[in-house]
Motif scaffolding. Structure first.
Motif, mmCIF file in Angstrom:
data_model
loop_
_atom_site.group_PDB
_atom_site.id
_atom_site.type_symbol
_atom_site.label_atom_id
_atom_site.label_comp_id
_atom_site.label_asym_id
_atom_site.label_seq_id
_atom_site.Cartn_x
_atom_site.Cartn_y
_atom_site.Cartn_z
ATOM 1 N N LYS A 195 -8.152 30.523 26.564
ATOM 2 C CA LYS A 195 -8.432 29.897 27.862
ATOM 3 C C LYS A 195 -9.767 30.388 28.420
ATOM 4 C CE LYS A 195 -3.642 29.110 29.306
ATOM 5 N NZ LYS A 195 -2.612 29.413 30.329
ATOM 6 N N LEU A 196 -10.049 31.661 28.249
ATOM 7 C CA LEU A 196 -11.301 32.224 28.758
ATOM 8 C C LEU A 196 -12.504 31.577 28.080
ATOM 9 C CD1 LEU A 196 -12.923 34.351 30.361
ATOM 10 C CD2 LEU A 196 -12.564 35.924 28.433
ATOM 11 N N ILE A 197 -12.499 31.530 26.772
ATOM 12 C CA ILE A 197 -13.630 30.952 26.040
ATOM 13 C C ILE A 197 -13.781 29.474 26.361
ATOM 14 C CG2 ILE A 197 -14.527 30.420 23.740
ATOM 15 C CD1 ILE A 197 -14.790 33.333 24.560
ATOM 16 N N SER A 198 -12.650 28.771 26.444
ATOM 17 C CA SER A 198 -12.718 27.332 26.761
ATOM 18 C C SER A 198 -13.315 27.106 28.138
ATOM 19 C CB SER A 198 -11.321 26.715 26.681
ATOM 20 O OG SER A 198 -10.793 26.813 25.379
ATOM 21 N N ALA A 199 -12.919 27.929 29.114
ATOM 22 C CA ALA A 199 -13.442 27.777 30.478
ATOM 23 C C ALA A 199 -14.942 28.084 30.522
ATOM 24 C CB ALA A 199 -12.685 28.705 31.428
ATOM 25 N N ILE A 200 -15.362 29.138 29.823
ATOM 26 C CA ILE A 200 -16.792 29.496 29.802
ATOM 27 C C ILE A 200 -17.617 28.389 29.147
ATOM 28 C CG2 ILE A 200 -18.482 31.086 28.798
ATOM 29 C CD1 ILE A 200 -16.460 33.330 29.194
ATOM 30 N N LEU A 201 -17.148 27.901 27.996
ATOM 31 C CA LEU A 201 -17.883 26.842 27.305
ATOM 32 C C LEU A 201 -17.919 25.552 28.115
ATOM 33 C CD1 LEU A 201 -16.666 27.382 23.621
ATOM 34 C CD2 LEU A 201 -18.863 28.021 24.620
ATOM 35 N N LEU A 202 -16.801 25.254 28.789
ATOM 36 C CA LEU A 202 -16.760 24.051 29.620
ATOM 37 C C LEU A 202 -17.767 24.165 30.760
ATOM 38 C CD1 LEU A 202 -15.487 21.341 30.371
ATOM 39 C CD2 LEU A 202 -13.691 22.602 31.587
ATOM 40 N N GLY A 203 -17.759 25.309 31.455
ATOM 41 C CA GLY A 203 -18.703 25.512 32.549
ATOM 42 C C GLY A 203 -20.139 25.499 32.070
ATOM 43 N N ASN A 204 -20.391 26.135 30.912
ATOM 44 C CA ASN A 204 -21.746 26.203 30.370
ATOM 45 C C ASN A 204 -22.275 24.814 30.010
ATOM 46 O OD1 ASN A 204 -24.056 27.514 29.617
ATOM 47 N ND2 ASN A 204 -23.300 28.189 27.639
ATOM 48 N N ASN A 205 -21.434 24.029 29.366
ATOM 49 C CA ASN A 205 -21.863 22.680 28.984
ATOM 50 C C ASN A 205 -22.065 21.779 30.193
ATOM 51 O OD1 ASN A 205 -21.907 22.128 25.875
ATOM 52 N ND2 ASN A 205 -20.185 23.510 26.204
ATOM 53 N N LEU A 206 -21.208 21.943 31.205
ATOM 54 C CA LEU A 206 -21.353 21.118 32.413
ATOM 55 C C LEU A 206 -22.704 21.366 33.080
ATOM 56 C CD1 LEU A 206 -17.801 21.272 34.061
ATOM 57 C CD2 LEU A 206 -18.952 19.248 33.147
ATOM 58 N N VAL A 207 -23.060 22.637 33.276
ATOM 59 C CA VAL A 207 -24.310 22.937 33.970
ATOM 60 C C VAL A 207 -25.523 22.577 33.114
ATOM 61 C CG1 VAL A 207 -23.269 24.708 35.440
ATOM 62 C CG2 VAL A 207 -24.251 25.374 33.250
#
Length: 425
Positions: free
Chosen positions: A60-72
């Motif tokens: 969940k942590l990695i998915s959230a970080i990657l999701l946030g990173n790709n969004l920005v």
């Protein structure tokens, strides 16, 4: 420069900062030492505790970080493209691609990740309290992403690994071994301590027949002897406990302890007529030769015992093992003033030794820092016989595993002495 352009530039800068934050967080949280963070949490560090809780939900942590990173990143690229198109027309797409690639690569990827690699604990403790609410907010999207990922992986036959599986346990032990090897020099761990740590990890793999005293080297007492002879043998022996047999040397009926014998004979003042050796000896404790060191150590602790007789699957006596033997396997030789010195390994020069055939492969590896395999044989003589497929004669030489083995002495069918040369030096 109009207000709209200023706002777009400000937004792009902010998004690049967020991208750098997510990139550095990923590197720090995955690269920080789990053992050190655990120690910090035990010492009351609340930020370290947050880091550990986040890492416990790794997917969940990695998915959230990657999701946030790709969004920005995508939003920053979109804003830059829109702004440059309005300024330069269609060619602005090319400008945006070149400029954003350079900015993202340098300031949102390489720079924050490099800093996080150099200061993983510091960065992890800093970002954890900020990321915790971000992970919570993004959790609905993360669940959807993870569901798609799981379905895709199952299509290719890749399921989830169970937490308690043997694979996970083996991976954890391999990680510990790797950490010991990797940090031995950096942490000032000397070779002896390195082998101690490695042996503790191997206690579930090493069995008693690899470390036991073989029956041919076990001193025993014939229970049918006159009582005076038994007393003399026990009190002059360098060993505290001696197995006693009757009728057949393999028929062990009891174990006599020197202290118990002393307590019994001192009040008799030399008159041993009524002394019965069976009354002061204890029941023998038998264990199978396939028992692991960890299980036997636990059994010794539970029984408050120090001595056990080792038998094979047919019940035949194979040798004996003591608590001291197991401890010596971990910490090395433990000698006292009553120990009998037995020559084992003589180092002639670097990479060349003369060894007794009965020396165990594990002891030889520890002493010479070698890596000879010990899966098929416990002693160096056993390894030569296993690999040669014959019982060698004196003067014969064999080469395997990058070592040369020369047979120097042999008694009956036993290799008693050999010269070993490391050909890899």
């Amino acid at each position: 420069m109009d207000l709209e352009t200023i706002l777009s530039l400000s937004a792009i800068v902010l998004l690049l900062v967020l991208s750098g934050f997510f990139s550095g967080s990923e590197t720090a949280l995955t690269g920080a030492s789990r053992a050190r963070l655990h120690q910090m949490e035990q010492s009351g560090d609340k930020r370290a505790s947050i880091v550990n809780r986040l890492r416990a939900r790794h997917t969940k942590l990695i998915s959230a970080i990657l999701l946030g990173n790709n969004l920005v990143n995508i939003l920053a690229s979109a804003l830059a493209t829109s702004m440059l198109i309005s300024l330069f027309g269609e060619i602005g797409v090319a400008y945006a691609t070149l400029i954003m690639t350079a900015l993202v690569l340098i300031f949102a990827e390489v720079l924050p990740k490099t800093y996080a690699l150099r200061r993983p604990i510091r960065v992890a403790r800093f970002v954890a309290p900020i990321l915790r609410p971000a992970v919570f907010v993004l959790s609905p999207f993360v669940l959807g992403v993870n569901a798609v990922v799981d379905v895709t992986l199952r299509m290719f036959g890749i399921g989830q690994q169970e937490e308690g599986s043997d694979t996970a346990t083996d991976a954890a032990q391999d990680e510990l071994r790797g950490a010991i090897d990797l940090h031995s020099e950096d942490a000032g761990v000397i070779m002896h301590e390195k082998y101690m740590l490695g042996t503790i990890l191997d206690m579930d793999e090493v069995v008693l027949n690899e470390i036991m005293i073989h029956r041919k080297n076990v001193e025993t007492v014939d229970a049918s002897k006159p009582i005076q002879d038994i007393i003399n043998q026990v009190l002059t022996s360098p060993y505290t406990r001696l197995p006693m047999w009757r009728d057949d040397p393999e028929n062990i009926v009891s174990v006599i302890h020197a202290k118990d014998l002393l307590r019994a004979v001192i009040p008799l003042h030399g008159d041993y007529t009524d002394l019965k050796i069976e009354d002061i000896s204890s029941e023998p404790y038998f264990v199978p030769e396939t028992t692991t060191l960890r299980n036997q150590l636990n059994a010794f602790l539970e029984r408050h015992a120090h001595f056990a007789l080792v038998v094979d699957e047919y019940g035949a006596l194979m040798g004996l093992v003591t608590l001291e033997d197991i401890l010596e396997e971990i910490v090395g030789d433990i000698s006292d003033e009553h120990d009998v010195e037995v020559p084992g390994v003589q180092i002639l020069q670097e990479g060349r030794i003369i060894s007794r055939g009965a020396v165990t492969i594990r002891d030889l590896n520890r002493k010479c820092n070698w890596s000879l395999p010990d899966e098929e044989a416990a002693t160096i003589a056993g390894l030569v016989i296993h690999e040669a497929k014959i019982i060698p004669e004196e003067g014969q030489a064999f080469t395997f595993y990058g070592f040369k083995f020369e047979i120097l002495k042999k008694e009956r069918n036993q290799i008693t002495e050999l010269r070993i040369t490391n050909l890899q030096i």
